[in-house]
Design a protein around this motif. Structure first.
Motif, short mmCIF file in Angstrom:
data_model
loop_
_atom_site.label_atom_id
_atom_site.label_comp_id
_atom_site.label_asym_id
_atom_site.label_seq_id
_atom_site.Cartn_x
_atom_site.Cartn_y
_atom_site.Cartn_z
N SER A 68 -14.40 -2.49 9.85
CA SER A 68 -15.84 -2.45 9.61
C SER A 68 -16.34 -3.55 8.35
O SER A 68 -14.83 -4.33 7.32
N ASP A 69 -16.63 -4.04 7.58
CA ASP A 69 -17.13 -4.98 6.28
C ASP A 69 -16.48 -4.22 5.20
O ASP A 69 -15.58 -4.97 4.60
N THR A 70 -16.96 -2.52 5.26
CA THR A 70 -16.40 -1.98 4.27
C THR A 70 -15.20 -1.40 4.47
O THR A 70 -14.73 -0.64 3.54
N GLN A 71 -15.31 -1.34 5.65
CA GLN A 71 -13.96 0.16 5.99
C GLN A 71 -13.07 -0.60 6.46
O GLN A 71 -13.07 -1.85 7.80
N PRO A 72 -11.31 -0.27 6.39
CA PRO A 72 -10.64 -1.00 7.87
C PRO A 72 -9.67 -0.33 8.19
O PRO A 72 -10.55 1.05 8.62
N GLU A 73 -9.23 -0.85 9.22
CA GLU A 73 -8.99 -0.64 10.50
C GLU A 73 -8.19 0.42 10.29
O GLU A 73 -6.81 0.72 9.42
N TYR A 74 -8.08 1.42 11.32
CA TYR A 74 -6.91 2.93 11.21
C TYR A 74 -6.18 3.12 12.40
O TYR A 74 -7.49 3.31 13.32
N VAL A 75 -5.30 4.61 12.39
CA VAL A 75 -5.12 4.42 13.45
C VAL A 75 -4.98 6.40 13.39
O VAL A 75 -4.84 6.99 12.37
N TYR A 76 -5.06 7.00 14.20
CA TYR A 76 -5.65 8.77 14.23
C TYR A 76 -4.18 9.41 15.13
O TYR A 76 -4.66 8.38 15.93
N THR A 77 -3.19 9.79 15.29
CA THR A 77 -2.48 10.45 16.21
C THR A 77 -2.46 12.16 15.44
O THR A 77 -2.03 11.98 13.99
N ARG A 78 -2.81 12.80 16.35
CA ARG A 78 -2.65 14.19 15.84
C ARG A 78 -1.88 14.63 17.22
O ARG A 78 -2.78 15.00 17.74
N THR A 79 -1.00 16.36 16.73
CA THR A 79 -1.14 17.07 18.33
C THR A 79 -0.87 18.42 17.63
O THR A 79 -0.68 19.50 16.71
N PHE A 80 -1.37 18.51 18.71
CA PHE A 80 -1.87 20.48 18.89
C PHE A 80 -0.84 21.61 19.52
O PHE A 80 -0.93 20.97 20.89
N HIS A 81 -0.18 22.54 18.52
CA HIS A 81 0.19 23.22 20.01
C HIS A 81 -1.37 24.45 20.75
O HIS A 81 -1.97 24.67 19.90
N LEU A 82 -0.95 24.55 22.19
CA LEU A 82 -2.02 25.32 22.34
C LEU A 82 -1.30 26.95 22.48
O LEU A 82 -0.60 26.46 22.70
N ASP A 83 -2.78 27.42 22.89
CA ASP A 83 -2.80 28.78 23.07
C ASP A 83 -2.37 28.86 23.84
O ASP A 83 -2.78 28.56 24.96
N SER A 84 -0.97 30.10 24.50
CA SER A 84 -1.12 30.10 26.65
C SER A 84 -1.60 31.07 27.42
O SER A 84 -2.24 30.81 28.13
N SER A 85 -3.21 30.93 26.40
CA SER A 85 -4.85 31.84 26.97
C SER A 85 -5.31 30.75 27.65
O SER A 85 -6.60 30.24 28.76
N VAL A 86 -4.95 29.48 27.10
CA VAL A 86 -6.01 28.06 27.53
C VAL A 86 -5.77 27.67 28.60
O VAL A 86 -5.10 27.42 29.32
N ASP A 87 -6.86 27.44 29.19
CA ASP A 87 -7.29 26.66 31.46
C ASP A 87 -6.79 25.40 31.09
O ASP A 87 -7.79 24.99 30.78
N VAL A 88 -5.52 24.31 30.87
CA VAL A 88 -5.32 23.26 31.20
C VAL A 88 -6.44 22.15 30.81
O VAL A 88 -6.66 21.26 31.97
N SER A 89 -6.72 23.07 33.12
CA SER A 89 -7.29 22.39 33.92
C SER A 89 -8.73 22.16 34.10
O SER A 89 -9.72 21.85 34.50
N LYS A 90 -8.94 23.37 32.88
CA LYS A 90 -10.40 23.17 32.93
C LYS A 90 -11.12 22.25 31.34
O LYS A 90 -12.07 22.71 30.97
N ILE A 91 -9.61 21.62 30.75
CA ILE A 91 -9.98 21.32 29.16
C ILE A 91 -11.21 20.21 29.42
O ILE A 91 -11.45 18.61 30.58
N GLU A 92 -12.14 20.00 28.64
CA GLU A 92 -13.20 19.25 28.55
C GLU A 92 -12.62 18.33 27.23
O GLU A 92 -13.11 18.81 25.89
N ALA A 93 -13.52 16.86 27.11
CA ALA A 93 -14.42 15.92 25.64
C ALA A 93 -15.52 15.32 25.93
O ALA A 93 -15.03 14.75 26.72
N ASN A 94 -16.03 15.38 24.82
CA ASN A 94 -17.13 14.52 24.62
C ASN A 94 -17.09 14.42 23.26
O ASN A 94 -16.63 14.43 22.35
#
Length: 120
Positions: A68-94
Protein backbone atom coordinates in the motif's frame (compact mmCIF):
# COMPACT_ATOMS: atom_id res chain seq x y z
CA UNK A 1 -1.36 -27.70 17.94
CA UNK A 2 2.01 -26.04 18.19
CA UNK A 3 3.80 -23.61 15.88
CA UNK A 4 6.89 -24.99 14.24
CA UNK A 5 9.56 -23.62 11.96
CA UNK A 6 9.05 -20.77 9.57
CA UNK A 7 10.14 -21.41 6.05
CA UNK A 8 11.95 -18.65 4.21
CA UNK A 9 10.17 -17.70 0.99
CA UNK A 10 12.17 -17.94 -2.20
CA UNK A 11 11.74 -15.84 -5.31
CA UNK A 12 11.43 -18.32 -8.18
CA UNK A 13 10.27 -15.75 -10.70
CA UNK A 14 12.37 -14.91 -13.74
CA UNK A 15 11.32 -11.29 -13.36
CA UNK A 16 13.51 -8.74 -11.65
CA UNK A 17 13.49 -9.44 -7.91
CA UNK A 18 11.79 -6.91 -5.68
CA UNK A 19 12.19 -6.59 -1.94
CA UNK A 20 9.46 -8.51 -0.15
CA UNK A 21 9.50 -8.60 3.63
CA UNK A 22 8.75 -11.69 5.66
CA UNK A 23 6.04 -11.08 8.23
CA UNK A 24 5.47 -12.95 11.52
CA UNK A 25 2.03 -11.92 12.77
CA UNK A 26 0.56 -13.00 16.06
CA UNK A 27 -1.43 -16.24 16.01
CA UNK A 28 -3.99 -16.92 18.70
CA UNK A 29 -4.67 -20.62 19.26
CA UNK A 30 -7.61 -21.78 21.36
CA UNK A 31 -8.81 -25.19 22.45
CA UNK A 32 -12.32 -26.13 23.53
CA UNK A 33 -13.70 -29.56 24.34
CA UNK A 34 -14.77 -30.04 20.71
CA UNK A 35 -12.41 -27.88 18.63
CA UNK A 36 -9.14 -26.07 18.13
CA UNK A 37 -9.12 -22.58 16.61
CA UNK A 38 -6.14 -20.93 14.93
CA UNK A 39 -6.52 -17.18 14.37
CA UNK A 40 -3.55 -15.57 12.59
CA UNK A 41 -3.89 -11.86 11.84
CA UNK A 42 -3.01 -11.28 8.18
CA UNK A 43 -3.60 -7.64 7.20
CA UNK A 44 -3.91 -6.93 3.45
CA UNK A 45 -3.88 -10.64 2.56
CA UNK A 46 -6.67 -11.57 0.14
CA UNK A 47 -8.27 -15.01 -0.23
CA UNK A 48 -6.69 -15.31 -3.71
CA UNK A 49 -3.19 -14.84 -2.29
CA UNK A 50 -3.72 -17.23 0.63
CA UNK A 51 -2.95 -20.94 0.63
CA UNK A 52 -3.84 -23.36 3.43
CA UNK A 53 -2.59 -26.93 3.11
CA UNK A 54 -2.90 -29.88 5.46
CA UNK A 55 -0.58 -32.85 5.18
CA UNK A 56 -1.26 -34.51 8.52
CA UNK A 57 0.31 -33.91 10.97
CA UNK A 58 1.21 -30.50 9.53
CA UNK A 59 -0.86 -27.50 8.50
CA UNK A 60 0.86 -24.85 6.39
CA UNK A 61 -0.44 -21.30 5.88
CA UNK A 62 1.07 -19.13 3.14
CA UNK A 63 -0.02 -15.65 2.18
CA UNK A 64 1.12 -12.55 0.34
CA UNK A 65 -0.01 -9.05 1.26
CA UNK A 66 -0.15 -6.39 -1.39
CA UNK A 67 1.80 -3.19 -0.90
CA UNK A 68 0.00 0.00 0.00
CA UNK A 69 1.12 3.63 0.07
CA UNK A 70 2.41 3.23 3.63
CA UNK A 71 3.03 -0.53 3.91
CA UNK A 72 5.44 -2.75 1.96
CA UNK A 73 4.49 -6.02 0.31
CA UNK A 74 5.15 -9.02 2.55
CA UNK A 75 4.95 -12.80 2.52
CA UNK A 76 3.81 -15.00 5.35
CA UNK A 77 4.57 -18.69 5.78
CA UNK A 78 3.95 -20.66 8.91
CA UNK A 79 3.71 -24.36 9.64
CA UNK A 80 1.84 -25.86 12.58
CA UNK A 81 1.98 -29.38 13.97
CA UNK A 82 -1.56 -30.69 14.36
CA UNK A 83 -2.60 -32.78 17.31
CA UNK A 84 -3.65 -36.34 16.43
CA UNK A 85 -7.18 -35.53 17.65
CA UNK A 86 -7.86 -33.13 14.73
CA UNK A 87 -10.33 -34.43 12.14
CA UNK A 88 -8.57 -33.12 9.02
CA UNK A 89 -11.54 -33.93 6.77
CA UNK A 90 -13.62 -31.28 8.57
CA UNK A 91 -11.15 -28.36 8.73
CA UNK A 92 -12.68 -25.07 7.56
CA UNK A 93 -11.20 -21.59 7.08
CA UNK A 94 -12.66 -18.09 6.74
CA UNK A 95 -10.83 -14.80 6.10
CA UNK A 96 -12.60 -11.75 7.50
CA UNK A 97 -11.19 -8.27 8.12
CA UNK A 98 -7.60 -9.49 8.07
CA UNK A 99 -8.11 -12.41 10.47
CA UNK A 100 -7.94 -15.97 9.18
CA UNK A 101 -10.18 -18.20 11.29
CA UNK A 102 -9.16 -21.84 10.96
CA UNK A 103 -11.63 -24.24 12.58
CA UNK A 104 -10.01 -27.55 13.49
CA UNK A 105 -12.67 -29.92 14.87
CA UNK A 106 -11.63 -32.81 17.07
CA UNK A 107 -12.54 -36.35 16.09
CA UNK A 108 -15.43 -37.83 18.03
CA UNK A 109 -13.33 -40.20 20.21
CA UNK A 110 -11.25 -37.24 21.44
CA UNK A 111 -14.11 -35.01 22.49
CA UNK A 112 -14.72 -34.59 26.17
CA UNK A 113 -18.07 -35.99 27.14
CA UNK A 114 -19.85 -36.47 30.40
CA UNK A 115 -20.83 -40.03 31.33
CA UNK A 116 -23.98 -40.53 33.32
CA UNK A 117 -23.44 -42.72 36.36
CA UNK A 118 -26.38 -45.01 37.03
CA UNK A 119 -27.25 -47.00 40.12
CA UNK A 120 -27.96 -50.70 40.01
Amino acid sequence: MTPSTVETPRNTSTERATHVAEFRPAVDIYETTRNYWSLPTLPRVTPNSLKLEVNHPEMKIEGRAVASDTQPEYVYTRTFHLDSSVDVSKIEANLSEGVLQVHLPKSEPYRVRRIEVKTA
